[in-house]
Design a protein around this motif. Structure first.
Motif, PDB file in Angstrom:
ATOM      1  N   ILE A  36       0.830  -1.201   0.000  1.00  0.00           N
ATOM      2  CA  ILE A  36       0.000   0.000   0.000  1.00  0.00           C
ATOM      3  C   ILE A  36       0.865   1.252   0.000  1.00  0.00           C
ATOM      4  N   ASN A  37       1.974   1.242   0.721  1.00  0.00           N
ATOM      5  CA  ASN A  37       2.895   2.380   0.717  1.00  0.00           C
ATOM      6  C   ASN A  37       3.476   2.603  -0.680  1.00  0.00           C
ATOM      7  N   LYS A  38       3.906   1.549  -1.336  1.00  0.00           N
ATOM      8  CA  LYS A  38       4.469   1.677  -2.683  1.00  0.00           C
ATOM      9  C   LYS A  38       3.416   2.163  -3.665  1.00  0.00           C
ATOM     10  N   LEU A  39       2.203   1.655  -3.543  1.00  0.00           N
ATOM     11  CA  LEU A  39       1.119   2.071  -4.426  1.00  0.00           C
ATOM     12  C   LEU A  39       0.787   3.552  -4.228  1.00  0.00           C
ATOM     13  N   SER A  40       0.708   4.002  -2.983  1.00  0.00           N
ATOM     14  CA  SER A  40       0.376   5.407  -2.725  1.00  0.00           C
ATOM     15  C   SER A  40       1.487   6.334  -3.193  1.00  0.00           C
ATOM     16  N   MET A  41       2.743   5.952  -3.033  1.00  0.00           N
ATOM     17  CA  MET A  41       3.849   6.783  -3.531  1.00  0.00           C
ATOM     18  C   MET A  41       3.840   6.824  -5.050  1.00  0.00           C
ATOM     19  N   SER A  42       3.509   5.713  -5.685  1.00  0.00           N
ATOM     20  CA  SER A  42       3.448   5.695  -7.146  1.00  0.00           C
ATOM     21  C   SER A  42       2.336   6.601  -7.663  1.00  0.00           C
ATOM     22  N   ILE A  43       1.175   6.538  -7.042  1.00  0.00           N
ATOM     23  CA  ILE A  43       0.063   7.388  -7.453  1.00  0.00           C
ATOM     24  C   ILE A  43       0.409   8.855  -7.233  1.00  0.00           C
ATOM     25  N   PHE A  44       1.071   9.159  -6.127  1.00  0.00           N
ATOM     26  CA  PHE A  44       1.498  10.537  -5.869  1.00  0.00           C
ATOM     27  C   PHE A  44       2.456  11.021  -6.951  1.00  0.00           C
ATOM     28  N   LEU A  45       3.431  10.196  -7.334  1.00  0.00           N
ATOM     29  CA  LEU A  45       4.391  10.599  -8.356  1.00  0.00           C
ATOM     30  C   LEU A  45       3.726  10.779  -9.717  1.00  0.00           C
ATOM     31  N   VAL A  46       2.756   9.926 -10.044  1.00  0.00           N
ATOM     32  CA  VAL A  46       2.021  10.094 -11.299  1.00  0.00           C
ATOM     33  C   VAL A  46       1.241  11.405 -11.273  1.00  0.00           C
ATOM     34  N   GLY A  47       0.580  11.692 -10.171  1.00  0.00           N
ATOM     35  CA  GLY A  47      -0.157  12.948 -10.043  1.00  0.00           C
ATOM     36  C   GLY A  47       0.747  14.155 -10.125  1.00  0.00           C
ATOM     37  N   LEU A  52       2.864  18.805 -13.217  1.00  0.00           N
ATOM     38  CA  LEU A  52       3.986  19.474 -13.872  1.00  0.00           C
ATOM     39  C   LEU A  52       3.759  19.583 -15.375  1.00  0.00           C
ATOM     40  N   TYR A  53       3.188  18.549 -15.963  1.00  0.00           N
ATOM     41  CA  TYR A  53       2.868  18.586 -17.400  1.00  0.00           C
ATOM     42  C   TYR A  53       1.872  19.703 -17.696  1.00  0.00           C
ATOM     43  N   ARG A  54       0.833  19.795 -16.867  1.00  0.00           N
ATOM     44  CA  ARG A  54      -0.179  20.816 -17.093  1.00  0.00           C
ATOM     45  C   ARG A  54       0.366  22.226 -16.906  1.00  0.00           C
ATOM     46  N   TRP A  55       1.254  22.400 -15.937  1.00  0.00           N
ATOM     47  CA  TRP A  55       1.798  23.734 -15.669  1.00  0.00           C
ATOM     48  C   TRP A  55       2.780  24.180 -16.731  1.00  0.00           C
ATOM     49  N   PHE A  56       3.632  23.285 -17.206  1.00  0.00           N
ATOM     50  CA  PHE A  56       4.726  23.702 -18.072  1.00  0.00           C
ATOM     51  C   PHE A  56       4.501  23.431 -19.557  1.00  0.00           C
TER      52      PHE A  56
END
Length: 58
Positions: A36-47, A52-56
């Motif tokens: 669950i920790n790995k999954l939540s960190m992965s989702i955070f990094l994707v978000g 960053l894509y939307r801003w830049f």
């Protein structure tokens, strides 16, 4: 805090790609918690990448 340690991602990548320790006992609760920790960190990094894509790029 200096700039060199600011972008030190070694411990984070080590958490994702470390090998199992044969001397350590594992149980279902511990494996589930780490998954669950790995999954939540992965989702955070994707978000974060999406933001960053939307801003830049847009």
């Amino acid at each position: 805090m200096n700039g060199k340690n600011l972008f030190n991602f070694g411990p984070a990548f080590g958490y994702f790609f470390r090998k199992n320790d044969p001397n350590r006992q594992t149980n279902f609760n511990l494996r589930t918690m780490h998954f669950i920790n790995k999954l939540s960190m992965s989702i955070f990094l994707v978000g974060l990448c999406v933001l960053l894509y939307r801003w830049f790029i847009r």
